[in-house]
Design a protein around this motif. Structure first.
Motif, PDB file in Angstrom:
ATOM      1  N   LEU A 124       0.879  -1.240   0.043  1.00  0.00           N
ATOM      2  CA  LEU A 124       0.092  -0.130  -0.037  1.00  0.00           C
ATOM      3  C   LEU A 124       0.925   1.114  -0.284  1.00  0.00           C
ATOM      4  CD1 LEU A 124      -2.839  -0.856   2.578  1.00  0.00           C
ATOM      5  CD2 LEU A 124      -3.167  -0.826   0.036  1.00  0.00           C
ATOM      6  N   ASP A 125       1.941   1.163   0.577  1.00  0.00           N
ATOM      7  CA  ASP A 125       2.813   2.383   0.710  1.00  0.00           C
ATOM      8  C   ASP A 125       3.814   2.446  -0.302  1.00  0.00           C
ATOM      9  OD1 ASP A 125       1.697   3.077   3.180  1.00  0.00           O
ATOM     10  OD2 ASP A 125       2.530   1.745   4.410  1.00  0.00           O
ATOM     11  N   SER A 126       3.953   1.542  -1.309  1.00  0.00           N
ATOM     12  CA  SER A 126       4.770   1.603  -2.458  1.00  0.00           C
ATOM     13  C   SER A 126       4.660   2.924  -3.216  1.00  0.00           C
ATOM     14  CB  SER A 126       4.472   0.348  -3.172  1.00  0.00           C
ATOM     15  OG  SER A 126       5.431   0.327  -4.257  1.00  0.00           O
ATOM     16  N   ALA A 127       6.203   3.265  -3.717  1.00  0.00           N
ATOM     17  CA  ALA A 127       6.151   4.549  -4.593  1.00  0.00           C
ATOM     18  C   ALA A 127       5.789   3.916  -5.935  1.00  0.00           C
ATOM     19  CB  ALA A 127       7.434   5.008  -4.283  1.00  0.00           C
ATOM     20  N   ASP A 128       5.571   2.781  -6.280  1.00  0.00           N
ATOM     21  CA  ASP A 128       5.325   2.135  -7.686  1.00  0.00           C
ATOM     22  C   ASP A 128       3.972   1.945  -7.656  1.00  0.00           C
ATOM     23  OD1 ASP A 128       6.057   0.705 -10.208  1.00  0.00           O
ATOM     24  OD2 ASP A 128       4.830  -0.779  -9.174  1.00  0.00           O
ATOM     25  N   PHE A 129       3.066   2.735  -8.617  1.00  0.00           N
ATOM     26  CA  PHE A 129       1.863   2.740  -8.837  1.00  0.00           C
ATOM     27  C   PHE A 129       1.201   1.219  -9.037  1.00  0.00           C
ATOM     28  CE2 PHE A 129      -1.797   2.767 -11.639  1.00  0.00           C
ATOM     29  CZ  PHE A 129      -2.676   3.611 -10.733  1.00  0.00           C
ATOM     30  N   ARG A 130       1.805   0.422  -9.881  1.00  0.00           N
ATOM     31  CA  ARG A 130       1.100  -0.858 -10.151  1.00  0.00           C
ATOM     32  C   ARG A 130       1.202  -1.517  -8.945  1.00  0.00           C
ATOM     33  NH1 ARG A 130       5.005  -2.778 -14.790  1.00  0.00           N
ATOM     34  NH2 ARG A 130       6.395  -2.184 -13.409  1.00  0.00           N
ATOM     35  N   THR A 131       2.239  -1.366  -7.877  1.00  0.00           N
ATOM     36  CA  THR A 131       2.083  -2.431  -6.728  1.00  0.00           C
ATOM     37  C   THR A 131       1.287  -1.620  -5.826  1.00  0.00           C
ATOM     38  OG1 THR A 131       4.766  -2.692  -7.015  1.00  0.00           O
ATOM     39  CG2 THR A 131       3.533  -2.866  -4.853  1.00  0.00           C
ATOM     40  N   GLU A 132       1.020  -0.589  -5.754  1.00  0.00           N
ATOM     41  CA  GLU A 132      -0.157   0.126  -4.696  1.00  0.00           C
ATOM     42  C   GLU A 132      -1.366  -0.432  -5.512  1.00  0.00           C
ATOM     43  OE1 GLU A 132      -1.834   4.290  -3.392  1.00  0.00           O
ATOM     44  OE2 GLU A 132      -0.449   4.223  -5.185  1.00  0.00           O
ATOM     45  N   LEU A 133      -1.690  -0.532  -6.593  1.00  0.00           N
ATOM     46  CA  LEU A 133      -2.768  -0.664  -7.248  1.00  0.00           C
ATOM     47  C   LEU A 133      -2.951  -2.170  -6.781  1.00  0.00           C
ATOM     48  CD1 LEU A 133      -5.447  -0.208  -8.856  1.00  0.00           C
ATOM     49  CD2 LEU A 133      -4.194  -0.536 -10.963  1.00  0.00           C
ATOM     50  N   GLN A 134      -2.211  -3.201  -6.940  1.00  0.00           N
ATOM     51  CA  GLN A 134      -2.240  -4.446  -6.870  1.00  0.00           C
ATOM     52  C   GLN A 134      -2.619  -4.988  -5.434  1.00  0.00           C
ATOM     53  OE1 GLN A 134      -1.827  -7.523  -9.009  1.00  0.00           O
ATOM     54  NE2 GLN A 134      -2.888  -7.886  -7.300  1.00  0.00           N
ATOM     55  N   ALA A 135      -1.981  -4.187  -4.306  1.00  0.00           N
ATOM     56  CA  ALA A 135      -2.209  -4.027  -2.891  1.00  0.00           C
ATOM     57  C   ALA A 135      -3.711  -3.698  -2.475  1.00  0.00           C
ATOM     58  CB  ALA A 135      -0.905  -3.460  -2.224  1.00  0.00           C
ATOM     59  N   VAL A 136      -3.885  -2.762  -3.197  1.00  0.00           N
ATOM     60  CA  VAL A 136      -5.412  -2.261  -2.933  1.00  0.00           C
ATOM     61  C   VAL A 136      -6.230  -3.276  -3.256  1.00  0.00           C
ATOM     62  CG1 VAL A 136      -7.046  -0.661  -3.359  1.00  0.00           C
ATOM     63  CG2 VAL A 136      -4.846   0.033  -2.977  1.00  0.00           C
ATOM     64  N   PHE A 137      -6.225  -3.996  -4.280  1.00  0.00           N
ATOM     65  CA  PHE A 137      -7.082  -4.983  -4.732  1.00  0.00           C
ATOM     66  C   PHE A 137      -7.076  -6.224  -3.768  1.00  0.00           C
ATOM     67  CE2 PHE A 137      -7.921  -3.065  -8.985  1.00  0.00           C
ATOM     68  CZ  PHE A 137      -9.266  -3.588  -8.903  1.00  0.00           C
ATOM     69  N   GLY A 138      -5.762  -6.573  -3.416  1.00  0.00           N
ATOM     70  CA  GLY A 138      -5.433  -7.801  -2.904  1.00  0.00           C
ATOM     71  C   GLY A 138      -6.189  -7.680  -1.471  1.00  0.00           C
ATOM     72  N   LEU A 139      -6.145  -6.637  -0.657  1.00  0.00           N
ATOM     73  CA  LEU A 139      -6.680  -6.666   0.504  1.00  0.00           C
ATOM     74  C   LEU A 139      -7.981  -7.126   0.642  1.00  0.00           C
ATOM     75  CD1 LEU A 139      -5.545  -3.141   2.368  1.00  0.00           C
ATOM     76  CD2 LEU A 139      -4.534  -5.529   2.368  1.00  0.00           C
ATOM     77  N   SER A 140      -8.756  -6.931  -0.221  1.00  0.00           N
ATOM     78  CA  SER A 140     -10.197  -7.654  -0.029  1.00  0.00           C
ATOM     79  C   SER A 140     -10.197  -9.195  -0.056  1.00  0.00           C
ATOM     80  CB  SER A 140     -11.164  -6.936  -1.476  1.00  0.00           C
ATOM     81  OG  SER A 140     -10.773  -7.384  -2.481  1.00  0.00           O
ATOM     82  N   ILE A 141      -9.211  -9.615  -0.540  1.00  0.00           N
ATOM     83  CA  ILE A 141      -9.083 -11.292  -0.464  1.00  0.00           C
ATOM     84  C   ILE A 141      -9.185 -11.612   0.842  1.00  0.00           C
ATOM     85  CG2 ILE A 141      -7.858 -13.344  -1.246  1.00  0.00           C
ATOM     86  CD1 ILE A 141      -6.727 -11.607  -3.426  1.00  0.00           C
ATOM     87  N   PHE A 142      -8.487 -10.947   1.771  1.00  0.00           N
ATOM     88  CA  PHE A 142      -8.624 -11.378   3.177  1.00  0.00           C
ATOM     89  C   PHE A 142      -9.718 -11.084   3.940  1.00  0.00           C
ATOM     90  CE2 PHE A 142      -4.198 -10.495   1.813  1.00  0.00           C
ATOM     91  CZ  PHE A 142      -3.571 -11.704   1.730  1.00  0.00           C
ATOM     92  N   ASP A 143     -10.611  -9.944   3.430  1.00  0.00           N
ATOM     93  CA  ASP A 143     -11.931  -9.888   4.173  1.00  0.00           C
ATOM     94  C   ASP A 143     -11.556  -9.667   5.659  1.00  0.00           C
ATOM     95  OD1 ASP A 143     -14.501  -9.356   4.122  1.00  0.00           O
ATOM     96  OD2 ASP A 143     -15.106 -11.426   3.863  1.00  0.00           O
ATOM     97  N   ASP A 144     -10.857  -8.716   6.018  1.00  0.00           N
ATOM     98  CA  ASP A 144     -10.308  -8.699   7.506  1.00  0.00           C
ATOM     99  C   ASP A 144     -10.827  -6.918   7.570  1.00  0.00           C
ATOM    100  OD1 ASP A 144      -9.179  -7.971   9.862  1.00  0.00           O
ATOM    101  OD2 ASP A 144      -7.499  -9.280   9.061  1.00  0.00           O
ATOM    102  N   PRO A 145     -11.424  -7.079   8.662  1.00  0.00           N
ATOM    103  CA  PRO A 145     -11.942  -5.676   9.074  1.00  0.00           C
ATOM    104  C   PRO A 145     -10.625  -4.401   9.246  1.00  0.00           C
ATOM    105  CG  PRO A 145     -13.302  -7.207  10.217  1.00  0.00           C
ATOM    106  CD  PRO A 145     -12.318  -7.920   9.572  1.00  0.00           C
ATOM    107  N   ILE A 146      -9.563  -5.288   9.629  1.00  0.00           N
ATOM    108  CA  ILE A 146      -8.538  -4.249  10.054  1.00  0.00           C
ATOM    109  C   ILE A 146      -8.178  -3.400   8.655  1.00  0.00           C
ATOM    110  CG2 ILE A 146      -6.672  -5.809   9.319  1.00  0.00           C
ATOM    111  CD1 ILE A 146      -5.215  -5.203  11.819  1.00  0.00           C
ATOM    112  N   ASP A 147      -8.479  -3.942   7.645  1.00  0.00           N
ATOM    113  CA  ASP A 147      -7.998  -3.326   6.543  1.00  0.00           C
ATOM    114  C   ASP A 147      -9.005  -2.240   5.846  1.00  0.00           C
ATOM    115  OD1 ASP A 147      -5.744  -4.816   5.825  1.00  0.00           O
ATOM    116  OD2 ASP A 147      -7.137  -6.436   5.003  1.00  0.00           O
ATOM    117  N   ILE A 148     -10.343  -2.057   6.533  1.00  0.00           N
ATOM    118  CA  ILE A 148     -11.258  -1.008   6.012  1.00  0.00           C
ATOM    119  C   ILE A 148     -10.805   0.312   6.101  1.00  0.00           C
ATOM    120  CG2 ILE A 148     -13.446  -0.059   6.684  1.00  0.00           C
ATOM    121  CD1 ILE A 148     -14.271  -2.935   7.669  1.00  0.00           C
ATOM    122  N   ALA A 149     -10.145   0.660   7.197  1.00  0.00           N
ATOM    123  CA  ALA A 149      -9.698   2.104   7.160  1.00  0.00           C
ATOM    124  C   ALA A 149      -8.755   2.539   6.162  1.00  0.00           C
ATOM    125  CB  ALA A 149      -8.958   2.468   8.806  1.00  0.00           C
ATOM    126  N   ALA A 150      -7.645   1.487   5.895  1.00  0.00           N
ATOM    127  CA  ALA A 150      -6.642   1.666   4.806  1.00  0.00           C
ATOM    128  C   ALA A 150      -7.350   1.825   3.473  1.00  0.00           C
ATOM    129  CB  ALA A 150      -5.677   0.504   4.740  1.00  0.00           C
TER     130      ALA A 150
END
Length: 217
Positions: A124-150
């Motif tokens: 999420l904190d990557s300076a690389d746009f593609r990595t940031e985008l992949q990470a944002v999508f990837g978080l929903s896979i875990f379905d963890d409330p801890i990620d909602i704020a991020a």
């Protein structure tokens, strides 16, 4: 993990490849998923673009046990001093962690989800746009409330691709808190962004009804 999010990773890669000008000239999509041999070649040649593109097809049908075994073994090598050079690329690591998390959620492999989750969150904190985008999508896979704020914070991005990824991530979560975050967001959006949010919610609801993905809601 036992719910089914089989569409999420594919959407992530489609947006990643469609929005970020990823070079996939060395990867030719066929009617069948990639082979373990092809993935090994991408790793050996540190072909990050082809590797990430190929991961999009791994879970399209019933996963090949050889591929999953190879990717699981690859993930376990990341802490080695003499690890494959591809594992020094943050996009490859986040994409691999996301794919393995999806496979775990589908019941195809048994793996430490916490380590996968941590790797995706770091993206999420990557300076690389593609990595940031992949990470944002990837978080929903875990379905963890801890990620909602991020994810909610990422919906404030001026970049439409990051905004869409974060909205889809929240919409795909089985969480009343995620629904509340989207409801709050909807009060301050432009018409275009609000339209996308409503469509993301509609598609997520269709998946919920068809697959009983969120039985408690």
């Amino acid at each position: 993990m036992n719910a089914t999010h089989s569409s999420c990773f594919g959407i992530a890669c489609a947006l990643l490849l469609g929005s970020c000008d990823v070079d996939v000239s060395h990867y030719h999509r066929e009617s069948e998923p990639p082979t373990a041999a092809a993935l090994k070649e991408y790793v050996a040649h540190v072909d990050v673009e082809s590797f990430v593109a190929a991961l999009n097809d791994v879970l399209r049908d019933d996963p090949d046990p050889q591929i999953l075994a190879f990717l699981t073994s690859l993930w376990q090598q990341r802490s080695l001093v003499e690890r494959p050079a591809l594992l020094d690329n943050e996009l490859a690591v986040v994409a691999l962690a996301s794919m393995l998390a999806q496979a775990s959620r589908n019941g195809a492999i048994d793996i430490d989800d916490e380590q996968l989750h941590a790797a995706v969150r770091r993206g999420l904190d990557s300076a690389d746009f593609r990595t940031e985008l992949q990470a944002v999508f990837g978080l929903s896979i875990f379905d963890d409330p801890i990620d909602i704020a991020a994810l909610a914070k990422k919906t404030q991005s001026p970049d439409d691709a990051i905004y869409r990824a974060a909205v889809m991530g929240l919409a795909n979560m089985c969480s009343q808190e995620a629904d509340a975050a989207l409801a709050a967001l909807a009060t301050s959006l432009s018409m275009d962004r609000l339209s996308f949010l409503r469509e993301a919610q509609r598609k997520s609801n269709q998946v919920d009804l068809a697959s009983h993905r969120c039985p408690s809601q």
